[in-house]
Design a protein around this motif. Structure first.
Motif, PDB file in Angstrom:
ATOM      1  N   GLU A  86      -2.526   7.999  -4.948  1.00 18.24           N
ATOM      2  CA  GLU A  86      -3.455   6.867  -4.838  1.00 18.24           C
ATOM      3  C   GLU A  86      -4.641   7.227  -3.951  1.00 18.24           C
ATOM      4  O   GLU A  86      -5.790   6.814  -4.225  1.00 18.24           O
ATOM      5  N   ASP A 134      -3.321  -3.269  -3.009  1.00 21.67           N
ATOM      6  CA  ASP A 134      -2.454  -4.280  -3.618  1.00 21.67           C
ATOM      7  C   ASP A 134      -1.601  -3.723  -4.750  1.00 21.67           C
ATOM      8  O   ASP A 134      -0.406  -4.034  -4.853  1.00 21.67           O
ATOM      9  N   ALA A 135      -2.187  -2.913  -5.622  1.00 17.25           N
ATOM     10  CA  ALA A 135      -1.438  -2.359  -6.759  1.00 17.25           C
ATOM     11  C   ALA A 135      -0.309  -1.453  -6.258  1.00 17.25           C
ATOM     12  O   ALA A 135       0.818  -1.500  -6.772  1.00 17.25           O
ATOM     13  N   TYR A 136      -0.613  -0.646  -5.243  1.00 14.86           N
ATOM     14  CA  TYR A 136       0.414   0.221  -4.663  1.00 14.86           C
ATOM     15  C   TYR A 136       1.510  -0.620  -4.023  1.00 14.86           C
ATOM     16  O   TYR A 136       2.703  -0.346  -4.200  1.00 14.86           O
ATOM     17  N   ASP A 138       2.403  -3.707  -4.722  1.00 15.00           N
ATOM     18  CA  ASP A 138       3.180  -4.388  -5.755  1.00 15.00           C
ATOM     19  C   ASP A 138       4.207  -3.455  -6.383  1.00 15.00           C
ATOM     20  O   ASP A 138       5.306  -3.876  -6.763  1.00 15.00           O
ATOM     21  N   ALA A 139       3.849  -2.164  -6.497  1.00  7.31           N
ATOM     22  CA  ALA A 139       4.751  -1.200  -7.132  1.00  7.31           C
ATOM     23  C   ALA A 139       5.847  -0.722  -6.197  1.00  7.31           C
ATOM     24  O   ALA A 139       7.007  -0.561  -6.608  1.00  7.31           O
TER      25      ALA A 139
END
Length: 229
Positions: A86, A134-136, A138-139
Motif C-alpha cells: 500500500e 481506510d481501505a487497508y 477495512d481489509a
C-alpha cells in the motif's frame, strides 16, 4: 522401622501406605492405626490421580497456544507486507504508523507476552488518521482482531488449565505432609504396643526398595507461566 524420605513422591508414599496398612492390620493393638493410614493413603492416591488428569488439559491447551501464536504471527507478517504494498515500498506512512519500531516487538514475544503488543497494533490501526488508510483498515482490521481474539482465548485457556493443575498439586502436597505425619504416629503406636521388640516392629513396616530413590515431582508439574521458551 523403615520410612520413606521426606522428599518421596506421591506414588512411593501411596505404595508404602497400602503395605503399611496391611501390616498394621495384623494386630488388634495397631488396627486403628491401619485405618488411619489407609484413609490418608487413599486420599493421597485419589488426589494424585486428579492432578495427573488435570495435566492433560495443560498439555492440550499448550499445543493450542502454539498454533495460536503461529497464526497470529502469520497474520501480522501478512499485514506488514500488505502495508508495504500500500505504501509502495518499505517504511512508508502506513508501516511507520502501525510498526513504529518494526515488526520484531510484535512477533518476538510469546504466549501471554504477545497479547499486549498485538493489541496495541490493532489499536494503532483502528485509531490511524492517515489519508487513504481506510481501505487497508477495512481489509486488515478484522483479520488482526480475529487473530488477537484467538490468541487471547488460547492464553486464557492455558492459564486456566495451569491454575487448576497447580491448585490440585498444592492439595496433593498437603496430603503428602498428612501422610508423613500419619506414618510417624503409626510408628509411635507400634513402639508402644511392642516395646523393645525390634523384630516385630520392623516386620510391620514396608521394606524400602533399593535402587528406587525417592524423587521430587518433575519441574514441569509446577509450571507457573507460559511463553517462556
Amino acid at each position: 522401622m523403615r520410612k520413606y524420605s521426606h522428599k518421596a513422591a506421591s506414588d512411593i508414599r501411596v505404595e508404602y501406605g497400602f503395605e503399611l496398612a496391611a501390616g498394621l492390620s495384623q494386630f488388634p493393638e495397631t488396627a486403628p492405626a491401619a485405618n488411619d493410614i489407609l484413609a490418608v493413603t487413599e486420599a493421597l492416591g485419589a488426589q494424585q490421580d486428579k492432578r495427573r488428569a488435570l495435566r492433560i488439559p495443560v498439555l492440550q491447551s499448550r499445543a493450542a497456544l502454539r498454533f495460536a501464536e503461529v497464526g497470529a504471527e502469520r497474520v501480522i507478517r501478512s499485514a506488514l507486507r500488505a502495508a508495504e504494498i500500500e505504501d509502495g515500498g518499505r517504511r512508508g506512512r502506513i508501516c511507520a504508523c502501525l510498526f513504529p519500531r518494526g515488526i520484531r516487538p510484535v512477533v518476538i514475544p510469546m504466549g501471554k507476552r504477545q497479547v499486549k503488543p498485538m493489541k496495541e497494533l490493532v489499536e494503532r490501526l483502528q485509531n490511524a488518521k492517515l489519508s487513504g488508510i481506510d481501505a487497508y483498515r477495512d481489509a486488515w482490521s478484522p483479520k488482526l482482531e480475529a487473530a488477537l481474539a484467538t490468541l487471547e482465548g488460547a492464553v486464557a485457556a492455558h492459564l486456566g488449565a495451569l491454575a487448576a493443575h497447580d491448585e490440585a498439586f498444592k492439595v496433593e502436597l498437603a496430603l503428602r505432609d498428612a501422610h508423613h505425619d500419619a506414618v510417624d504416629r503409626a510408628m509411635g503406636i507400634v513402639r508402644a504396643a511392642f516395646p523393645r521388640n525390634r523384630e516385630l516392629q520392623d516386620v510391620i513396616f514396608p521394606i524400602i526398595e533399593e535402587g528406587r530413590k525417592p524423587k521430587n515431582e518433575p519441574a514441569e508439574e509446577l509450571e507457573a507461566s507460559i511463553g517462556e521458551g
